[in-house]
Design an enzyme around this catalytic site. Structure first.
Site, PDB file in Angstrom:
ATOM      1  N   GLU A 171       0.845  -1.189   0.000  1.00  0.00           N
ATOM      2  CA  GLU A 171       0.000   0.000   0.000  1.00  0.00           C
ATOM      3  C   GLU A 171       0.885   1.246   0.000  1.00  0.00           C
ATOM      4  OE1 GLU A 171      -3.193  -2.589   2.598  1.00  0.00           O
ATOM      5  OE2 GLU A 171      -2.248  -0.834   3.515  1.00  0.00           O
TER       6      GLU A 171
ATOM      7  N   GLU B  67      -4.861  -7.169   2.525  1.00  0.00           N
ATOM      8  CA  GLU B  67      -3.636  -7.863   2.902  1.00  0.00           C
ATOM      9  C   GLU B  67      -3.713  -9.371   2.689  1.00  0.00           C
ATOM     10  OE1 GLU B  67      -4.857  -5.343   4.488  1.00  0.00           O
ATOM     11  OE2 GLU B  67      -3.221  -3.957   4.907  1.00  0.00           O
TER      12      GLU B  67
ATOM     13  N   ASP C 222       1.346  -4.611  13.218  1.00  0.00           N
ATOM     14  CA  ASP C 222       0.084  -4.704  13.956  1.00  0.00           C
ATOM     15  C   ASP C 222      -1.056  -5.226  13.088  1.00  0.00           C
ATOM     16  OD1 ASP C 222       1.741  -2.184  14.423  1.00  0.00           O
ATOM     17  OD2 ASP C 222       0.729  -2.298  16.346  1.00  0.00           O
ATOM     18  N   PHE C 223      -0.960  -5.038  11.769  1.00  0.00           N
ATOM     19  CA  PHE C 223      -2.050  -5.443  10.887  1.00  0.00           C
ATOM     20  C   PHE C 223      -2.051  -6.947  10.613  1.00  0.00           C
ATOM     21  CE2 PHE C 223      -2.540  -1.188  10.874  1.00  0.00           C
ATOM     22  CZ  PHE C 223      -2.207  -0.429   9.764  1.00  0.00           C
TER      23      PHE C 223
ATOM     24  N   HIS D  58      -0.912   0.565  16.591  1.00  0.00           N
ATOM     25  CA  HIS D  58       0.077   0.946  15.581  1.00  0.00           C
ATOM     26  C   HIS D  58       1.484   1.068  16.153  1.00  0.00           C
ATOM     27  CE1 HIS D  58      -3.691   2.209  13.695  1.00  0.00           C
ATOM     28  NE2 HIS D  58      -3.074   2.158  12.530  1.00  0.00           N
TER      29      HIS D  58
END
Lengths: 338, 75, 331
Positions: A34, A65, A90-91, A134
């Protein structure tokens, strides 16, 4: 006049240089993620790539993702060498299957038939007010999964060599970018992470720790920003006649257990420093490994300086309270050596 | 060829955030010699010629329009 | 129906492949149940773990395979044996893999849900939806390599509600990738009927929502699937356009071996078995004089013998050495 090899880069630039140089010689390498085109990645580590290689090899993805990291694994299985970005570690929650199953398990489950040569870049670390979702590190979350290599450079020189090695490695490599060390101005200012970077290509091995400071009295093991906390504490301790050996683990998985054990056998003391949650972590693994291999060389039980087992708070004094820092490292060393 | 002087060519004030070379180093044309930051934007200062670098404004120095940043002695 | 029809040779091949799978599944059910009676313990017997029988879904595989080229990618699911056979994987190696033997496709490391054949670009996965992004990535690679190859991803009616499905179709559509997604709609996701899990049943509309072509085969009939698959494969290969091909098919057994299917009515199960696609296909071959009854019987006899041989070879084969677990963690 002057040293022609003295050019310095910050870590973000070193990484984009590594990627660019490898993309020039290997057509199968491409980047997906991204905001990696015009912005050069929000961490600046893909800057310049789109200008040079265009839309076909530097690809902005939708916010999908699971699909694009899984696609990275599939493209790798079909002959390409993708560099895919999970913007913040974190994602991982939205897409972990693509990482720890599709990418990590395929070589094993296929009995060695199928390889997945991909790099997964992901940013880690807090200390700048980005709060619970985050700011995480999650080193052990990724390191825990068999089949993944997990590395994190602490400086620009290592970053370029490690990235080149990671692209050439035939395994899925989670390449962690510590936000405090990249050189992004709004995220932290560790200038020691900027150092001399050779203009030519080179590699540093993926599974090897580095002794960044030699010493005989105590061993500090760390990764990422923690390495600098250890170096600062080591300087302070040196003024008091204590010489610390500082090891930058670089490779979280597989861990360079031998180099760490060798140091502890020499010094007899161990402090492990990391900014990830305390329990079930990188520091836990280092302590377990050392205890198993050189228990009789330890003069006292090792200490861990880590983030506590709490989510990352927003309020700055609270976040400061949680983060490791040189004072905490020095205090741990003093406690062991008194 | 005479020394190339590089100055800050922007209306806004900025700060030199990071040098990638030291005075006396040889730079190549196209090298990013330092980073200058204004607000959240990072501007690359690029060597216009190859040669020996002389830093005229150190890290953390604030610079205004036309302030000198560095000079390069071509070789 | 629009599209071409498979020729006689292909029709015979379809029969052989479907029958291979069915004979295999029937015989392997017996092998699976060894040691699992009276108490059904997954760990027991020479074929442990889970076993997902693909009986009834054979037409999905044989309708698509004739349109594929060497080096096309095929991704399948936990219910994959029919696709594996149609795609040309070695039956002996499949059988050995199911028993965890050294001679298996993955040397025993993968098992029934994780069948891989790297040369044939065939892979399966036990995680619902995982194969979709991977196949999408293969399609991306083929587009970049300009190889004229396509990726086919088999998935199920339950999987289309997984996030990976939506992300993959959107990604393949926005990037215009040579991907065909085959939804094998057997109407059941374990015990949950499709009618209760999915809000949109019109597959053409579903496909249109992503900007891709949608096809739907209604009759679990290899010829019908063949005609539609031809269009889907052509779109992918010649125009780099992804599509969704939904096939209404039939799960003749439970979700997994050992599933008592209490959630399905006897009538539904009987009706499914009465419409066995292999019986129907065999009748077609005989009616059209493509095969005589005795030729069809001979094929069945040969396949029975062949599968018996695979099973006895697999029984005799050795297990891998324990240290094998350390060999393939990293490439």
């Amino acid at each position: 006049m002057g040293n022609p090899e003295s050019r310095k880069l910050n870590m973000a630039r070193a990484i984009s240089e590594a990627i660019a140089q490898e993309m020039r010689i290997d057509e199968s390498v491409f980047c997906m993620g991204e905001d990696i085109r015009y912005v050069g990645g929000i961490w600046g580590h893909t800057a310049g790539l789109h200008e040079e290689f265009g839309d076909s090899r530097v690809i902005d993805t939708p916010i999908s993702e699971t699909a694009f990291i899984g696609a990275g694994a599939g493209a790798a299985m079909a002959g390409m060498r993708p560099i895919v970005e999970l913007m913040f570690a974190d994602f991982f929650g939205v897409c972990m299957n693509s990482i720890y199953s599709a990418a990590a398990k395929t070589h094993f489950m296929s009995g060695g038939q199928v390889s997945v040569p991909m790099v997964i870049n992901t940013a880690v670390g807090g200390g700048y007010g980005d709060a619970a979702q985050h700011s995480q590190c999650l080193y052990s979350t990724f390191a825990h999964m068999p089949g993944l290599k997990v590395v994190m450079p602490s400086n620009a020189y290592d970053a370029k060599g490690l990235m080149t090695a990671a692209i050439r490695d035939d395994n899925p490599v989670v390449f962690m970018l510590h936000k405090n060390l990249l050189g992004v101005p709004f995220l932290g200012d560790e200038r020691r992470a900027t150092n001399s970077v050779p203009r030519d290509q080179y590699t540093i091995p993926l599974e090897t720790a580095s002794i960044v400071r030699e010493g005989n009295d105590i061993t500090f093991v760390s990764i990422g920003v923690g390495v600098y906390h250890c170096l600062t504490a080591a300087d302070q301790l040196a003024a008091e006649g204590v010489n610390a050996e500082v090891i930058d683990a670089i490779s979280i998985a597989p861990l360079d257990r031998e180099r760490i054990a060798k140091s502890v056998k020499k010094t007899g003391h161990l402090v492990v420093v990391e900014d990830d949650y305390r329990s079930y972590g990188f520091a836990s693994e280092v302590v377990a490994s050392v205890t198993e291999s050189c228990h009789s060389d330890l003069k006292r039980a090792p200490l861990r300086i880590t983030y506590p087992d709490v989510s990352v708070p927003f309020s700055p004094p609270l976040e400061d309270y949680c983060l490791p820092n040189p004072e905490k490292v020095k205090a741990a060393a003093s406690a062991l050596l008194l | 060829m005479k020394d190339q002087l590089i100055t800050w060519q922007n209306e806004d004030e900025a700060v030199i955030t990071q040098w990638f070379f030291s005075s006396g180093d040889t730079v190549q044309e196209g090298d990013v010699v330092c980073e200058v930051t204004l607000e959240k934007t990072v501007v690359d200062i690029v060597a216009t010629v190859s040669g020996e670098l002389k830093i005229l404004a150190e890290e953390d120095t604030e610079i205004g329009t036309d302030d000198p940043i560095c000079a390069i002695s071509p070789n | 129906m629009p599209g071409s029809k498979p020729d006689a040779q292909t029709m015979i091949w379809m029969y052989r492949m479907m029958l291979t799978n069915r004979i295999f599944e029937v015989k392997m059910q017996a092998v699976y149940m060894e040691g699992k009676s009276p108490k059904f313990d997954l760990a027991k017997g020479i074929f442990p773990g889970e076993y997902h029988i693909s009986a009834g879904q054979e037409p999905c595989a044989v309708g698509i395979e004739p349109h594929l080229l060497e080096d096309d990618w095929v991704g399948s699911t936990h219910r994959c044996h029919h696709v594996a056979f149609a795609h040309g994987l070695d039956g002996r190696a499949i059988t050995a893999e199911l028993l965890g033997k050294r001679t298996g496709l993955s040397g025993g490391l993968g098992g029934h849900m994780h069948l891989y054949d790297a040369k044939r670009r065939f892979s399966t996965t036990g995680i619902i939806g995982e194969g979709l992004p991977t196949a999408c990535g293969a399609a991306l690679a083929f587009k970049m390599q300009k190889s004229g190859r396509i990726a086919v991803a088999f998935t199920g009616d339950g999987a289309i509600n997984q996030g990976a499905f939506h992300e993959t179709v959107n990604l393949a559509s926005v990037w215009q990738l040579p991907l065909v997604i085959v939804i094998e709609n057997n109407q059941w996701a374990v015990s949950v009927p499709a009618a209760e899990s999915t809000s949109m049943h019109d597959s053409e509309s579903r496909a249109a929502a992503y900007g891709v072509a949608g096809f739907k085969a209604m009759n679990n009939d290899p010829e019908e699937i063949y005609a539609l698959a031809e269009q889907a494969v052509s779109l992918a290969r010649n125009e780099l356009k992804p599509s969704i091909l939904e096939v209404m098919t039939s799960r003749l057994e439970g979700h997994f071996m050992g599933d008592a299917q209490g959630y399905r009515s006897e009538e539904e199960i009987s009706a499914a078995r009465a419409n066995d696609p292999i019986d129907i296909h065999r009748l077609k071959l005989i009616d059209r004089s493509i095969l005589t009854v005795s030729e069809a019987d001979l094929i069945e006899e040969e396949l029975n013998a062949e599968v018996d041989q695979w099973i006895s070879d697999a029984r005799e084969a050795e297990y891998p050495e324990a240290e094998t677990v350390f060999q393939h963690v990293y490439a």
